[in-house]
Design a protein around this motif. Structure first.
Motif, PDB file in Angstrom:
ATOM      1  N   CYS A 130       0.899  -1.484  -0.087  1.00  0.00           N
ATOM      2  CA  CYS A 130      -0.009  -0.075  -0.044  1.00  0.00           C
ATOM      3  C   CYS A 130       0.640   1.259   0.001  1.00  0.00           C
ATOM      4  O   CYS A 130       0.359   2.358  -0.422  1.00  0.00           O
ATOM      5  CB  CYS A 130      -0.761   0.082   1.215  1.00  0.00           C
ATOM      6  SG  CYS A 130      -2.133  -1.125   1.019  1.00  0.00           S
TER       7      CYS A 130
ATOM      8  N   ALA B 291      -5.881   1.318  -3.097  1.00  0.00           N
ATOM      9  CA  ALA B 291      -6.318   0.856  -1.705  1.00  0.00           C
ATOM     10  C   ALA B 291      -7.406   2.119  -1.300  1.00  0.00           C
ATOM     11  O   ALA B 291      -8.226   1.757  -0.889  1.00  0.00           O
ATOM     12  CB  ALA B 291      -5.304   1.001  -0.676  1.00  0.00           C
ATOM     13  N   LEU B 292      -7.051   3.243  -1.709  1.00  0.00           N
ATOM     14  CA  LEU B 292      -7.844   4.397  -1.398  1.00  0.00           C
ATOM     15  C   LEU B 292      -9.438   4.349  -1.951  1.00  0.00           C
ATOM     16  O   LEU B 292     -10.209   4.848  -1.499  1.00  0.00           O
ATOM     17  CB  LEU B 292      -7.252   5.794  -1.519  1.00  0.00           C
ATOM     18  CG  LEU B 292      -7.773   6.939  -0.828  1.00  0.00           C
ATOM     19  CD1 LEU B 292      -7.763   6.710   0.726  1.00  0.00           C
ATOM     20  CD2 LEU B 292      -6.524   8.129  -1.044  1.00  0.00           C
ATOM     21  N   GLU B 293      -9.104   3.879  -3.171  1.00  0.00           N
ATOM     22  CA  GLU B 293     -10.408   3.737  -4.073  1.00  0.00           C
ATOM     23  C   GLU B 293     -11.210   2.486  -3.360  1.00  0.00           C
ATOM     24  O   GLU B 293     -12.096   2.178  -4.054  1.00  0.00           O
ATOM     25  CB  GLU B 293      -9.951   3.550  -5.368  1.00  0.00           C
ATOM     26  CG  GLU B 293      -9.648   4.928  -6.008  1.00  0.00           C
ATOM     27  CD  GLU B 293      -9.515   4.529  -7.458  1.00  0.00           C
ATOM     28  OE1 GLU B 293      -9.814   3.566  -8.160  1.00  0.00           O
ATOM     29  OE2 GLU B 293      -8.822   5.614  -8.078  1.00  0.00           O
ATOM     30  N   GLY B 294     -10.648   1.780  -2.543  1.00  0.00           N
ATOM     31  CA  GLY B 294     -11.329   0.558  -1.853  1.00  0.00           C
ATOM     32  C   GLY B 294     -11.024  -0.601  -2.747  1.00  0.00           C
ATOM     33  O   GLY B 294     -11.920  -1.468  -2.660  1.00  0.00           O
ATOM     34  N   GLN B 295     -10.061  -0.663  -3.396  1.00  0.00           N
ATOM     35  CA  GLN B 295      -9.821  -1.899  -4.375  1.00  0.00           C
ATOM     36  C   GLN B 295      -8.583  -2.831  -3.662  1.00  0.00           C
ATOM     37  O   GLN B 295      -7.846  -2.198  -2.411  1.00  0.00           O
ATOM     38  CB  GLN B 295      -9.358  -1.542  -5.641  1.00  0.00           C
ATOM     39  CG  GLN B 295     -10.227  -0.689  -6.434  1.00  0.00           C
ATOM     40  CD  GLN B 295     -10.137  -0.620  -7.771  1.00  0.00           C
ATOM     41  OE1 GLN B 295      -9.457  -1.055  -8.513  1.00  0.00           O
ATOM     42  NE2 GLN B 295      -9.952   0.925  -8.054  1.00  0.00           N
ATOM     43  N   ARG B 296      -8.354  -4.068  -4.211  1.00  0.00           N
ATOM     44  CA  ARG B 296      -6.935  -4.561  -3.898  1.00  0.00           C
ATOM     45  C   ARG B 296      -5.859  -3.551  -4.239  1.00  0.00           C
ATOM     46  O   ARG B 296      -5.940  -2.987  -4.992  1.00  0.00           O
ATOM     47  CB  ARG B 296      -6.700  -5.750  -4.826  1.00  0.00           C
ATOM     48  CG  ARG B 296      -7.741  -6.989  -4.207  1.00  0.00           C
ATOM     49  CD  ARG B 296      -7.952  -7.981  -5.137  1.00  0.00           C
ATOM     50  NE  ARG B 296      -6.473  -8.782  -5.173  1.00  0.00           N
ATOM     51  CZ  ARG B 296      -6.640  -9.876  -4.432  1.00  0.00           C
ATOM     52  NH1 ARG B 296      -7.585 -10.408  -3.609  1.00  0.00           N
ATOM     53  NH2 ARG B 296      -5.458 -10.689  -4.170  1.00  0.00           N
ATOM     54  N   ALA B 297      -4.900  -3.704  -3.353  1.00  0.00           N
ATOM     55  CA  ALA B 297      -3.510  -2.783  -3.479  1.00  0.00           C
ATOM     56  C   ALA B 297      -2.451  -3.344  -4.497  1.00  0.00           C
ATOM     57  O   ALA B 297      -1.350  -3.497  -4.183  1.00  0.00           O
ATOM     58  CB  ALA B 297      -3.061  -2.461  -2.099  1.00  0.00           C
ATOM     59  N   ASN B 298      -3.158  -3.569  -5.508  1.00  0.00           N
ATOM     60  CA  ASN B 298      -2.163  -3.887  -6.751  1.00  0.00           C
ATOM     61  C   ASN B 298      -1.488  -2.754  -7.359  1.00  0.00           C
ATOM     62  O   ASN B 298      -2.240  -1.757  -7.603  1.00  0.00           O
ATOM     63  CB  ASN B 298      -2.682  -5.025  -7.657  1.00  0.00           C
ATOM     64  CG  ASN B 298      -3.081  -6.223  -7.158  1.00  0.00           C
ATOM     65  OD1 ASN B 298      -4.213  -6.648  -7.174  1.00  0.00           O
ATOM     66  ND2 ASN B 298      -1.954  -7.121  -6.671  1.00  0.00           N
TER      67      ASN B 298
END
Ligand SMILES: Cc1cc2nc3c(=O)[nH]c(=O)nc-3n(C[C@H](O)[C@H](O)[C@H](O)COP(=O)(O)O)c2cc1C
Ligand code: SF4
Ligand code: FES
Lengths: 190, 432
Positions: B178, B187-194
């Motif tokens: 992250c 991650a801030l958009e609420g997704q997996r942090a790829n």
């Protein structure tokens, strides 16, 4: 209203989910707090991680029911939310003890004797990493660097950080918490 | 020579300064100056002149990064679109603990700094992306944010100007990746942090596809002082061509592990022997990572090295975060590298094969060597894996970061690796 649904999962037999409407499952406070996050981000699914954290804070962990309720509230698919929940190590997808212990296993703690502290903790609790004590008091996990490298070895229990650990000080900390056993058994930590 | 410590002067870990006290010591002066007396481009110009470079690890010039944010003409339909500032407070690089000091000790300084940066790039919304484990920092930051709103430093018409800024605290749910800026945005958009592919760079297309600047906590914290005291003052703080001060750290078995705000460009010797008090009794310095887990090892031959961006690069490593991790002669270098690589293997996001499989292979191979079951072929395969995971072959910088301590350990501690293989055991075992 409970519509117990049988969901087939490959290889694992069936699991039962009490699929409720999120309104019946989440509290008003939880819904309000999640909606507040949605209003900040402007997109419903963007609040997914915050929502998981909020519900976990109240309920200790993210059950399948919680996952379904949050997904419904945020209008996302359950698998999408599950992909997120399983990505982040501070979201617990299994029941955890009242105290979740995160022992730092990163480099500065390693160099200053984390192994001995770790062995002392495992012996004191009688469990290994990834396990929960039978009385439901403690779950033992590792954590990457806790930012206490100058005060290593370190661990985090719930929201509290403990530093300069020795095998003895670690045992003392756990013993103190163990003495609380039975006082408020069912609640999860704030 | 008196050394100034602008970043840490007002730190109080027991109880950080509340709004009124912070304002009493000159806090938020820079906000008034910037939003009432300066244009955004003037703020940008001052920061450019100051020579401030990013303290998050890569040392990229801050004003140059900001300058990539598109500056649309008022008639352009994109003119009124959102722009974002994100403070990277995900600090998770093992051996790095400097941002925590600023976050817990002087939270108002970070908020003041973020107002300056947001104003300069024209952002009306800003986020602090804080790692989930920093609970105390989260509480203190939220208190400070609430106070800043109450006192007209956040919200609409900041200090009666027409500038508006909303600032939010996001606490993360874990994972080192992250901290990589595009993973952070996911991650801030609420997704997996790829991590995302670059280009487009976040400056052009970041959070929700809008121009976004991600800056480190320490980088940002310099801004109020630069605005108040000017670029020449800031440049004069350092001992080398890098401007300002740096929060350096030391951990491992030194006498006094800790953090010190010092002029940028002090030597390793000064840091480890003067400030950290040298090695603990009975131990000798065997090597060190100059700036966190993802930097190349250096050795006792590098004690006179200047801890600046160019100097450390020329010595074959990176200044990174400036947090020195010290290896003593009673700890096994192979064991140390194994610990580091376990971290990278665990924290690999799994998106690309060289990193996902490569780090796991390295861990397996190093485990064999550490347990005395390694062969000379294992050393060859470690060298190959270093190449396999190097820059340009992976989707983000995590894997090359994992290679750095490994490749340099193979170089400097070659004898130790050989001994493990020849003697079929760890020669350090039992020496702790
Ligand atoms: C795997 C990985 C982890 C990172 N973690 C952090 C971090 O925790 N904090 C940070 O400020 N930068 C981190 N970075 C660097 C950021 O991507 C980015 O360069 C930095 O936040 C930019 O800020 P600066 O220009 O102020 O230095 C990381 C990079 C990588 C590749
Ligand atoms: S290098 Fe590693 S962390 Fe980065 S994208 Fe590839 S798998 Fe993920
Ligand atoms: S390495 Fe354990 S706290 Fe940093």
């Amino acid at each position: 209203m409970s519509l117990a649904t049988q969901l087939p999962r490959t290889g694992e037999g069936n699991i039962e989910i009490n699929q409720l409407s999120y309104r019946d499952y989440l509290s008003m406070d939880e819904i309000d707090a999640i909606e507040h996050e949605v209003s900040i981000m402007g997109k419903r699914h963007a609040a997914g991680i915050e929502a998981l954290k909020l519900v976990q804070k109240n309920r200790g962990w993210i059950s399948d029911d919680s996952l379904y309720a949050i997904a419904e509230l945020l209008q996302m698919t359950v698998s999408q939310l599950e992909g997120i929940a399983t990505f982040y190590n501070l979201i617990y997808r299994q029941p955890v003890g009242r105290y979740v212990i995160h022992v730092c296993d990163s480099i500065s703690c390693y160099l200053t004797g984390y192994q001995a502290v770790s062995e002392a903790i495992k012996a004191q609790l009688g469990i290994g990493y990834g396990q929960t004590t039978e009385d439901g008091m403690f779950t033992l996990l590792t954590n990457a660097c806790l930012g206490s490298c100058d005060k290593a070895p370190a661990m985090m229990i719930g929201e509290d950080h403990f530093e300069h650990l020795t095998p003895q000080s670690a045992r003392d900390i756990l013993q103190q918490l163990q003495q609380e056993r039975g006082k408020k058994p069912e609640t999860t930590q704030k | 020579m008196t050394t100034e410590t602008p970043l840490t002067k007002h730190i109080n870990l027991a109880q950080p300064l509340a709004m009124a006290d912070y304002v009493d010591v000159g806090g938020y002066q820079s906000v008034k100056k910037a939003v009432l007396q300066m244009s955004a481009s003037e703020v940008m110009a001052v920061v450019k002149d100051s020579g401030l470079k990013g303290r998050g690890g890569a040392g990229f010039p801050t004003a140059m990064k900001w300058s990539f944010v598109p500056d649309f003409e008022p008639q352009d339909p994109r003119y009124s679109e959102d722009k974002y500032l994100i403070c990277n407070a995900d600090e998770m690089e093992p051996g790095t603990f400097k941002d925590r000091w600023l976050l817990e000790g002087v939270p108002h300084q970070l908020i003041e700094s973020m107002i300056i940066a947001s104003y300069a790039i024209g952002a009306n919304k800003a986020f602090i992306f804080l790692r989930g484990e920093y609970h105390l920092a989260a509480r203190r930051l939220q208190t400070a944010i609430d106070e800043a709103y109450a006192h007209g430093y956040l919200g609409s018409n900041i200090q009666q100007s027409d500038y508006q800024l909303d600032l939010y605290l996001h606490t993360s749910a874990g994972r080192y990746i992250c901290g990589e800026e595009t993973a952070l945005i996911n991650a801030l958009e609420g997704q997996r942090a790829n991590p995302r592919a670059k280009p487009p760079f976040p400056q052009v297309s970041g959070l929700f596809g809008k121009p976004t600047i991600v800056n480190n906590v320490e980088t940002l914290s310099n801004l109020p002082h630069i605005i108040n005291q000017g670029p020449s003052w800031f440049k004069a703080l350092s001992n080398n061509q890098d401007a300002g001060t740096k929060i350096y750290g030391a951990s491992g078995r030194v006498q006094r592990p800790g953090l010190w705000e010092l002029p940028m460009g002090i030597t390793v010797r000064e840091l480890l022997f003067k400030h950290a008090g040298g090695m603990q009794p009975g131990l000798n310095l065997k090597g060190f990572l100059p700036g966190g887990a993802s930097t190349d090892f250096l050795t006792a031959d590098h004690l006179d090295l200047v801890m600046g961006y160019d100097e450390v690069s020329q010595a074959g490593s990176r200044l990174g975060t400036g947090g020195i991790i010290v290896l003593d002669d009673h700890n096994c270098p192979v064991g140390m590298v194994l610990n580091l690589l376990k971290f990278f293997a665990q924290e690999s996001c799994g998106f690309c094969t060289p990193c996902r499989d490569g780090t796991a292979w390295v861990v397996e191979t190093l485990t064999r060597i550490e347990q005395g079951q390694g062969t000379k072929q294992d050393l060859d395969s470690l060298h190959k894996l270093c190449d396999f995971m190097w820059l340009g072959k992976t989707h983000c910088a995590l894997a090359p970061g994992a290679v750095e301590p490994l490749q340099s350990a193979l170089k400097y501690f070659h004898d130790d690796f050989e001994q493990h293989i020849d003697k079929h055991c760890c020669p350090y075992h039992g020496h702790h």
